[in-house]
Design a protein around this motif. Structure first.
Motif, PDB file in Angstrom:
ATOM      1  N   PHE A 104       0.852  -1.188   0.000  1.00 33.73           N
ATOM      2  CA  PHE A 104       0.000   0.000   0.000  1.00 33.73           C
ATOM      3  C   PHE A 104       0.892   1.243   0.000  1.00 33.73           C
ATOM      4  O   PHE A 104       1.630   1.487   0.969  1.00 33.73           O
ATOM      5  N   LEU A 105       0.836   2.011  -1.076  1.00 33.42           N
ATOM      6  CA  LEU A 105       1.646   3.226  -1.184  1.00 33.42           C
ATOM      7  C   LEU A 105       0.931   4.413  -0.548  1.00 33.42           C
ATOM      8  O   LEU A 105       1.559   5.399  -0.180  1.00 33.42           O
ATOM      9  N   HIS A 106      -0.388   4.329  -0.469  1.00 34.58           N
ATOM     10  CA  HIS A 106      -1.193   5.367   0.191  1.00 34.58           C
ATOM     11  C   HIS A 106      -2.075   4.654   1.195  1.00 34.58           C
ATOM     12  O   HIS A 106      -2.803   3.722   0.829  1.00 34.58           O
ATOM     13  N   PHE A 107      -2.046   5.079   2.444  1.00 35.62           N
ATOM     14  CA  PHE A 107      -2.799   4.348   3.465  1.00 35.62           C
ATOM     15  C   PHE A 107      -3.042   5.256   4.665  1.00 35.62           C
ATOM     16  O   PHE A 107      -2.405   6.305   4.843  1.00 35.62           O
ATOM     17  N   TYR A 108      -4.000   4.808   5.507  1.00 34.04           N
ATOM     18  CA  TYR A 108      -4.307   5.491   6.754  1.00 34.04           C
ATOM     19  C   TYR A 108      -3.747   4.660   7.913  1.00 34.04           C
ATOM     20  O   TYR A 108      -3.628   3.430   7.808  1.00 34.04           O
ATOM     21  N   PRO A 109      -3.441   5.314   9.035  1.00 35.52           N
ATOM     22  CA  PRO A 109      -2.948   4.540  10.197  1.00 35.52           C
ATOM     23  C   PRO A 109      -3.930   3.456  10.630  1.00 35.52           C
ATOM     24  O   PRO A 109      -3.516   2.387  11.089  1.00 35.52           O
ATOM     25  N   SER A 110      -5.232   3.709  10.451  1.00 37.75           N
ATOM     26  CA  SER A 110      -6.226   2.717  10.875  1.00 37.75           C
ATOM     27  C   SER A 110      -6.107   1.417  10.087  1.00 37.75           C
ATOM     28  O   SER A 110      -6.458   0.337  10.580  1.00 37.75           O
ATOM     29  N   GLN A 111      -5.600   1.514   8.838  1.00 34.63           N
ATOM     30  CA  GLN A 111      -5.473   0.302   8.027  1.00 34.63           C
ATOM     31  C   GLN A 111      -4.429  -0.647   8.605  1.00 34.63           C
ATOM     32  O   GLN A 111      -4.566  -1.866   8.521  1.00 34.63           O
ATOM     33  N   GLN A 112      -3.376  -0.080   9.205  1.00 33.96           N
ATOM     34  CA  GLN A 112      -2.351  -0.930   9.821  1.00 33.96           C
ATOM     35  C   GLN A 112      -2.953  -1.714  10.985  1.00 33.96           C
ATOM     36  O   GLN A 112      -2.643  -2.901  11.182  1.00 33.96           O
TER      37      GLN A 112
END
Length: 697
Positions: A104-112
Motif C-alpha cells: 500500500f503506497l497510500h494508506f491510513y494509520p487505521s489500516q495498519q
C-alpha cells in the motif's frame, strides 16, 4: 393592489426554502444518485454494470500467475511500515500454500490496525512479480471470519461518482430491482425470438451466476443484453413516431409552387443549370411545402454539392405564396456567404433580403427589424440573432437551418416558434454537409424526411490529399511559395489562436509571423474567431478578391467560404481535428478548375485514432464514406453531438453492431403504436422519462 402583490411575493419566497431544505436533507450518495438521473426504481434497475468481479472463488496463493486478477484468502503474518524509497505499508498474507505480499503506497494509520497479524483477510487484485515474491498493490480487502460464505453471483461494478460508493449503489440497485414495475408491456409476438423477459434479463445482468459467460457480458452479445438493447431501440423508435404523429396534427401554411413567379425567374437567371440530384431534391421539398402539415426535412449533401441553391429555390416557393423565409447559419462567416449569394440571385428579381447578426447594431439593425416586421424583407438571413426576442416576422412560413448539428434543440424550436398566426407552424428545412450514415438516419431521423444530393456540380476537381509529419514543414512552405508565384491562393489552418500552456501546438498568430517572414512580397492574412466582425469581414474580403495570397486561419473557415482560386490547403496538427471537420476544411479547395491539394501536417507519434482519421482522409474524398468511417471511429454520440441528437436516448445499443435489432424495432414500433397504444406510451415513459424532447426539433 401593491399590498396584494407584496403578499404574493412573500408567499412564493417562503415556499422556496422547503424544496431546498428537502434537497439538503439528502445524503451525499442520494444527491449523487439524483445527479446521475437515478430517481425512479426503474432508473436504478436500468443502471447496468460496466463490468464484473468474480468473488465467487478463492485461489491458492501457490497457484497464482502474474497478470491475473484473482481473489485469495489468508491470515496476516506481518504488517509493518517501511520507508526505504518511499513510505509504504507492507502486509504478508499466508494461506497454507504460500505467501503473498500486499503493498500500500497510500494508506491510513487505521489500516495498519485493521490488518494486524492474525487477522483473516479476503483480498482481490492483480498479481504482480516483485523483489520479495508475488504481490498485489492496493488490492480490495475484506476482513472475514474463517469459513465465511462466498457470494453466489458475480459482483457488479457500476458507473458511479466519487461520492457514491459501489457498496451503497449495489444495495440501492438490488432493492430497486425488487420494487421496480418491470411487468411485460409488450405482446410476446413482437419480441424477437429467443430473448428472455425484461425482468429476467435485468436480474441476470445485475447478478450473473458463477460460470456466466463473461465475454458475452462484456461485449453485450448475451441474450439478456440483446433484450435490453432491443427495448431501448424500440422506445426510441416509438418516441420518434409519436413526435411525427404529433407534428402531423399541426398545421402549416400550404405553399404550392407557382409557374411564372420568383422560382421560375430564379432558375432562368442562374448562371448554371441544376444537376439531376438538385432537381430531384427541389421536387421533394416542393411536394412537402405544398402540404398543410409542417415539413420536417433534412437536406444533406457533400461539401460543395450545391445545397444553397436548393435552399434558395425553397425560399422562392414560400415567397411566391406571399410568405417570408428565414435562413439561420451557425457562424457569421457562413451566414454572410449565404447572404451574398442570395442577394446576387434574388435582389435582381426585386426582392429584399435582410441581414441579421450579432455584429449588426444601431440604426442599420433597427432598419432590418422594421423590414422583417413589415414583411418587406421576403428573406431574412443571419446567425442565432434571427431568433432573438426582438425579431418579429410578418408572415414566416419557412425556416431553413444550415449546419443544423451546430444548433441545440432549444434554438431550432425558437426559430419554429417565430410564426404566431392562427396556430400555424412554419415548415422546417435543415441542411448538413456532414452526410448521415444509413444506420444513424434509421435511428436518429426516423421522424425526419431525408433528401440527399449525391452528385457534385460539374467543374469540381478532385483534391489530392497528402499526409506529412511536421518535420517536413520546410518542404510544405516551399510548395506554398511555388503556388503563390503561380498566382494561386493558399489556406493554412491552425487549431489555436494564441499560445496555450496545456497544448504544444503551433498557433495562428505565431504561424502568421513565421509565414510572413518566409514569404517576403506575399500578403499573408490572419483570420480567427476573436477578431472583431469588421476585421473578419475585411480579411475574408481581401482573400476572396485575391489581394491576400495566403490566409492563416482557425476553423472559422470550416464552412461556407468559396474562393475558386484557392488550390492548396495546409492543416496544422491535423491529428487534433475530427474527421468530419477535416473533410469540411478540405472542401474549401478544389472549387475551381485548377488541380488542388490538401496537406495534413501531424506531430508524431500518432494515436491509433489519429492514424485512422488521417488514413481515411488520404484514401477517400467521398463524404458518405468519410461519414461511415467517422461513425466507426467515434461512435454515434460524438458523431451526432449529444446535445442536439438525443444521444442520451441510447445508452446500450450500438447502431452498427445492433443493426438487426434496430431493423426489428423499426418494424415493431408502428405495429405496437397502432394496435397497443397504451403499451407504446408506457414503453416510452419507462425508457425515456421526458427525454424524448430531443426528438421534437
Amino acid at each position: 393592489m401593491a399590498d396584494a402583490d407584496a403578499a404574493d411575493r412573500r408567499r412564493k419566497t417562503a415556499s422556496r426554502p422547503a424544496a431546498g431544505a428537502a434537497s439538503a436533507r439528502l445524503s451525499a450518495p442520494q444527491q449523487a444518485m439524483r445527479r446521475l438521473g437515478l430517481v425512479r426504481d426503474v432508473d436504478l434497475a436500468l443502471h447496468l454494470p460496466l463490468r464484473y468481479e468474480d468473488e465467487t472463488r478463492i485461489e491458492d496463493i501457490a497457484a497464482l500467475r502474474e497478470g491475473r486478477t484473482v481473489q485469495v484468502e489468508g491470515v496476516v503474518s506481518d504488517c509493518r511500515i517501511e520507508t526505504r524509497s518511499r513510505r509504504q505499508l507492507l502486509v504478508r498474507l499466508h494461506d497454507g500454500s504460500g505467501e503473498l505480499l500486499l503493498r500500500f503506497l497510500h494508506f491510513y494509520p487505521s489500516q495498519q490496525k485493521q490488518m494486524a497479524p492474525g487477522q483473516r483477510l479476503r483480498v482481490r487484485g492483480e498479481v504482480r512479480g516483485g523483489f520479495l515474491g508475488r504481490e498485489m498493490v492496493h488490492p480490495a480487502i475484506r476482513i472475514v471470519a474463517e469459513g465465511a460464505p462466498l457470494p453466489q453471483t458475480l459482483t457488479p461494478v457500476y458507473p458511479t461518482t466519487a461520492t457514491l460508493p459501489q457498496a451503497y449503489l449495489r444495495k440501492a440497485v438490488h432493492a430497486a430491482l425488487a420494487r421496480a414495475p418491470l411487468a411485460e408491456l409488450l405482446p410476446a409476438a413482437l419480441v424477437p425470438e429467443g430473448l428472455p423477459s425484461l425482468r429476467e434479463a435485468l436480474a441476470f445482468l445485475h447478478q450473473p451466476p458463477p460460470g456466466a459467460p463473461l465475454s458475452m457480458l462484456e461485449d453485450r452479445s448475451h441474450p439478456a443484453w440483446q433484450r435490453l438493447k432491443w427495448e431501448e431501440l424500440l422506445a426510441q423508435q416509438l418516441s420518434q413516431l409519436q413526435a411525427r404523429a404529433e407534428r402531423a396534427r399541426l398545421q402549416a401554411p400550404p405553399l404550392p409552387a407557382r409557374e411564372g413567379g420568383v422560382g421560375t425567374a430564379l432558375r432562368a437567371t442562374l448562371p448554371f443549370a441544376l444537376t439531376g440530384a438538385q432537381q430531384r431534391v427541389v421536387a421533394e421539398i416542393g411536394a412537402d411545402l405544398a402540404k398543410a402539415q409542417p415539413m420536417h426535412r433534412l437536406l444533406q449533401g457533400d461539401v460543395g454539392s450545391g445545397k444553397t441553391v436548393v435552399a434558395a429555390s425553397a425560399a422562392a416557393t414560400a415567397i411566391d405564396a406571399g410568405w417570408q423565409c428565414a435562413l439561420m447559419a451557425p457562424t457569421e462567416i457562413l451566414a454572410e456567404q449565404h447572404f451574398r449569394k442570395l442577394v446576387d440571385w434574388l435582389q435582381p428579381l426585386g426582392l429584399t433580403v435582410a441581414w441579421l447578426s450579432g455584429s449588426r447594431k444601431g440604426r442599420r439593425r433597427e432598419q432590418m427589424l422594421a423590414q422583417v416586421a413589415s414583411g418587406e424583407a421576403a428573406l431574412v438571413v443571419g446567425t442565432h440573432a434571427v431568433i432573438q426576442h426582438d425579431v418579429v416576422f410578418a408572415r414566416l412560413a419557412l425556416a431553413i437551418v444550415d449546419e443544423q448539428h451546430r444548433f441545440g434543440v432549444a434554438q431550432r424550436l425558437a426559430l419554429r416558434h417565430k410564426l404566431d398566426e392562427q396556430a400555424l407552424e412554419p415548415h422546417l428545412l435543415m441542411m448538413s454537409a456532414t452526410p448521415i450514415p444509413r444506420t444513424l438516419a434509421m435511428s436518429y431521423f426516423a421522424d425526419l424526411a431525408v433528401s440527399t444530393i449525391d452528385e457534385l456540380p460539374p467543374g469540381r476537381t478532385p483534391v489530392l490529399t497528402k499526409v506529412f509529419a511536421d518535420t517536413r514543414r520546410g518542404e510544405v512552405i516551399a510548395r506554398i511559395r511555388d503556388a503563390v508565384r503561380e498566382g494561386r491562393q493558399v489556406y493554412w489552418v491552425c487549431p489555436l489562436v494564441e499560445e496555450s500552456e496545456h497544448l504544444d501546438l503551433q498557433n495562428a498568430t505565431a504561424t502568421h509571423a513565421e509565414l510572413s517572414a518566409a514569404l517576403p512580397g506575399a500578403r499573408v492574412g490572419l483570420l480567427h474567431g476573436r477578431l472583431p466582425a469588421a476585421e473578419k469581414a475585411e480579411e475574408m474580403d481581401a482573400f476572396t478578391q485575391g489581394r491576400t495570397q495566403l490566409l492563416v486561419a482557425t476553423t472559422v473557415i470550416e464552412v461556407g467560404v468559396d474562393v475558386p482560386n484557392a488550390s492548396l490547403m495546409v492543416i496544422e496538427h491535423a491529428e487534433r481535428f475530427g474527421l468530419a471537420q477535416l473533410h469540411q476544411l478540405r472542401g474549401r479547395v478544389g472549387r475551381g478548375a485548377t488541380a488542388s491539394a490538401c496537406v495534413l501536417l501531424y506531430t508524431p507519434p500518432l494515436s491509433p485514432t489519429g492514424k485512422a482519421r488521417l488514413r481515411a482522409m488520404a484514401e477517400t474524398g467521398d463524404g458518405f464514406e468519410i461519414a461511415r468511417r467517422d461513425l466507426e471511429i467515434r461512435g454515434p454520440g460524438e458523431f451526432m453531438g449529444a446535445r442536439q441528437s438525443g444521444d442520451a436516448l441510447l445508452r446500450f445499443a450500438d447502431l452498427q453492431a445492433d443493426e438487426p435489432l434496430l431493423q426489428h424495432a423499426r418494424a415493431a414500433a408502428p405495429r405496437l403504436l397502432a394496435e397497443h397504444p397504451a403499451a407504446a406510451r408506457a414503453q416510452v415513459e419507462r425508457w425515456l422519462a421526458g427525454r424524448s424532447e430531443f426528438m421534437k426539433a
